[in-house]
Design a protein around this motif. Structure first.
Motif, PDB file in Angstrom:
ATOM      1  N   GLY A 439       0.806  -1.213   0.000  1.00 45.65           N
ATOM      2  CA  GLY A 439       0.000   0.000   0.000  1.00 45.65           C
ATOM      3  C   GLY A 439       0.835   1.257   0.000  1.00 45.65           C
ATOM      4  O   GLY A 439       0.543   2.219  -0.713  1.00 45.65           O
ATOM      5  N   SER A 440       1.917   1.250   0.768  1.00 46.21           N
ATOM      6  CA  SER A 440       2.745   2.448   0.882  1.00 46.21           C
ATOM      7  C   SER A 440       3.865   2.464  -0.147  1.00 46.21           C
ATOM      8  O   SER A 440       3.996   3.393  -0.937  1.00 46.21           O
ATOM      9  N   GLU A 441       4.658   1.402  -0.145  1.00 46.32           N
ATOM     10  CA  GLU A 441       5.861   1.417  -0.981  1.00 46.32           C
ATOM     11  C   GLU A 441       5.560   1.250  -2.459  1.00 46.32           C
ATOM     12  O   GLU A 441       6.217   1.855  -3.307  1.00 46.32           O
ATOM     13  N   PHE A 442       4.561   0.429  -2.808  1.00 48.00           N
ATOM     14  CA  PHE A 442       4.274   0.145  -4.217  1.00 48.00           C
ATOM     15  C   PHE A 442       3.013   0.841  -4.725  1.00 48.00           C
ATOM     16  O   PHE A 442       2.574   0.585  -5.839  1.00 48.00           O
ATOM     17  N   GLU A 443       2.423   1.701  -3.892  1.00 50.68           N
ATOM     18  CA  GLU A 443       1.248   2.489  -4.285  1.00 50.68           C
ATOM     19  C   GLU A 443       0.102   1.599  -4.760  1.00 50.68           C
ATOM     20  O   GLU A 443      -0.582   1.892  -5.740  1.00 50.68           O
ATOM     21  N   ALA A 444      -0.106   0.488  -4.056  1.00 47.47           N
ATOM     22  CA  ALA A 444      -1.148  -0.462  -4.441  1.00 47.47           C
ATOM     23  C   ALA A 444      -2.488  -0.088  -3.810  1.00 47.47           C
ATOM     24  O   ALA A 444      -2.554   0.548  -2.754  1.00 47.47           O
TER      25      ALA A 444
END
Length: 468
Positions: A439-444
């Protein structure tokens, strides 16, 4: 049709005159005549057009000198002198440059002249000089461009260290060049035969090359891209990159093969060294995980930490270790998502069990994405075994990986047939781990719900964040 410069004394056959006129127009030739007795010039309309003269303009010697390139005055004088000399009567075509009248545009002219001699007072004297003009500027410029391209290509070849070669398939001969000889260990001025070039192949390479060529022909391919291992008589070992093409002929395959060779020996040595380093790195990482596992077990021994928590921690460490091993196989550059998925299923004993149905469009993952996906799959499988569809003997999981667009990967995990439950999925550490990583690092974008049939997990991730 009357053509200026062509004598018409009634003896010229009309049909021949017509054919001559057609040929002159087709070749875009201008006709000129110089009367040496009166020093008068006669130019056809096309000749005047080439020089930039007006059609009604009277052409004089001075007018011609004005448009002639200053550097070509001497050439024109010498050519005229040798043509008009009775002892030489030279009829060689020649070139010169002009600056067209009016525009001063530089043009190249191809000229041909033939003198007409008469006997005056017992001597052969040139009385007229007639000939043709042709504007060859486009041809000259095309030749200059080609020469420039060849010069640049030669510089590029010399700078890059590649060699261009050509093999005649009919007589099994090969073109020679200093670059080709250098790459194959021959003196620069040597002229080795094709068989002598092939003698530099390492054992087994000749058979492999013949097989590659035969397979390419069976597939109807005309290009070949491979690497050749050379072993010279003095023991020198070389690796060469070969790219070849068979220009098609009337029967589908031509009678020659053209290609290039490039020395990649140093590159191969670096690759081998890198493999050695990666193997050592993988070995040390495995040892580090084992030591970490041991330290954790020793630290938690005798504490009140539940055994279930210990097992979870050990399993997560193992998932990370598996991900690192997969990345080592890809030289730490990338790993296929399906490889990561299958490795996770093998760890849980579900690869090929039939209970997990996978429908996937594979992609290459970056090292960071590989590690993150391994952890996500571990959490999903762990929950499925403990609470979901894999906690009984009848449940199934449907996994679908698709590219919803060129920019988005959609990962779907649907569990069915597990213990009946409903509501919102419990957000434990595993859930928080997934959301923090992707959710945070890969903008999922992540949607996780518990339906009566089981867990539904859908994650959409920008491809640009996942790929190497």
């Amino acid at each position: 049709m009357k053509i200026q410069g062509l004598p018409d004394n009634g003896a010229v056959d009309r049909e021949l005159h017509h054919k001559f006129a057609v040929a002159i127009r087709a070749a875009q030739l201008g006709i000129w005549e110089w009367d040496l007795r009166t020093d008068e010039f006669s130019y056809s309309d096309r000749a005047k057009e080439i020089f930039g003269f007006h059609t009604d303009e009277v052409v004089t010697r001075q007018r011609i000198i004005e448009v002639l390139h200053p550097d070509d005055h001497r050439v024109a004088r010498e050519q005229a002198a040798s043509s008009l000399d009775p002892s030489l009567k030279q009829r060689t075509p020649y070139r010169y440059r002009i600056f067209r009248a009016g525009s001063r545009e530089l043009r190249w002219i191809h000229a041909f002249g033939e003198p007409i001699f008469e006997v005056l007072e017992g001597k052969h004297v040139a009385v007229r000089f007639i000939g043709t003009l042709q504007d060859i500027t486009d041809e000259v410029q095309a030749h200059e461009r080609l020469a420039d391209q060849e010069a640049r290509l030669r510089l590029a070849i010399e700078a890059s260290g590649i060699a261009i070669w050509e093999v005649n398939l009919a007589d099994q001969t090969i073109t020679h060049s200093p670059e080709l000889n250098r790459l194959c260990g021959f003196p620069p001025d040597a002229r080795p035969t094709l068989e002598e070039f092939r003698s530099r192949y390492a054992p087994g390479e000749r058979e492999r090359m013949e097989q590659l060529g035969a397979e390419a022909r069976l597939r109807g391919e005309t290009k070949l891209d491979t690497e050749i291992h050379h072993l010279w008589p003095d023991g020198t070992e070389k690796w060469l990159s070969l790219k070849a093409q068979i220009p098609p002929g009337e029967s589908g395959y031509g009678g020659r093969v053209i290609g290039v060779l490039m020395d990649i020996t140093e590159q191969k040595r670096q690759e081998e060294y890198q493999k050695l380093l990666l193997t050592e790195l993988n070995h040390r990482i495995k040892n580090s995980f084992a030591v970490t596992q041991s330290v954790i077990n020793q630290t938690l021994r005798g504490t009140d930490v539940p055994s279930e928590t210990r097992a979870k921690l050990s399993a997560r460490l193992q998932a990370m270790a598996d991900a690192h091993e997969i990345m080592t196989g890809g030289a730490w550059e990338s790993a296929a998502l399906m490889t990561v998925l299958n490795r996770s299923l093998e760890t849980f004993g579900e690869c090929g069990s039939g209970r997990i149905i996978v429908q996937a469009e594979d992609i290459e993952l970056s090292p960071r994405a590989t590690l993150s996906f391994s952890l996500v799959l571990h959490e999903l499988l762990t929950n499925a075994v403990k609470y979901g569809s894999l906690s009984n003997s009848t449940g199934t999981i449907h996994v679908k990986i698709s590219h919803e667009s060129l920019n988005l990967l959609r990962f779907t995990w649907i569990e069915k047939g597990g213990p009946r439950t409903a509501g919102t999925a419990h957000e434990g550490f595993g859930t928080r781990l997934i959301e923090r990583v992707f959710g945070s690092e890969f903008e999922a974008t992540i949607r996780r719900t518990l339906d009566p049939e089981g867990l539904s997990f859908i994650m959409e991730v920008p491809l640009s964040r996942l790929q190497p």
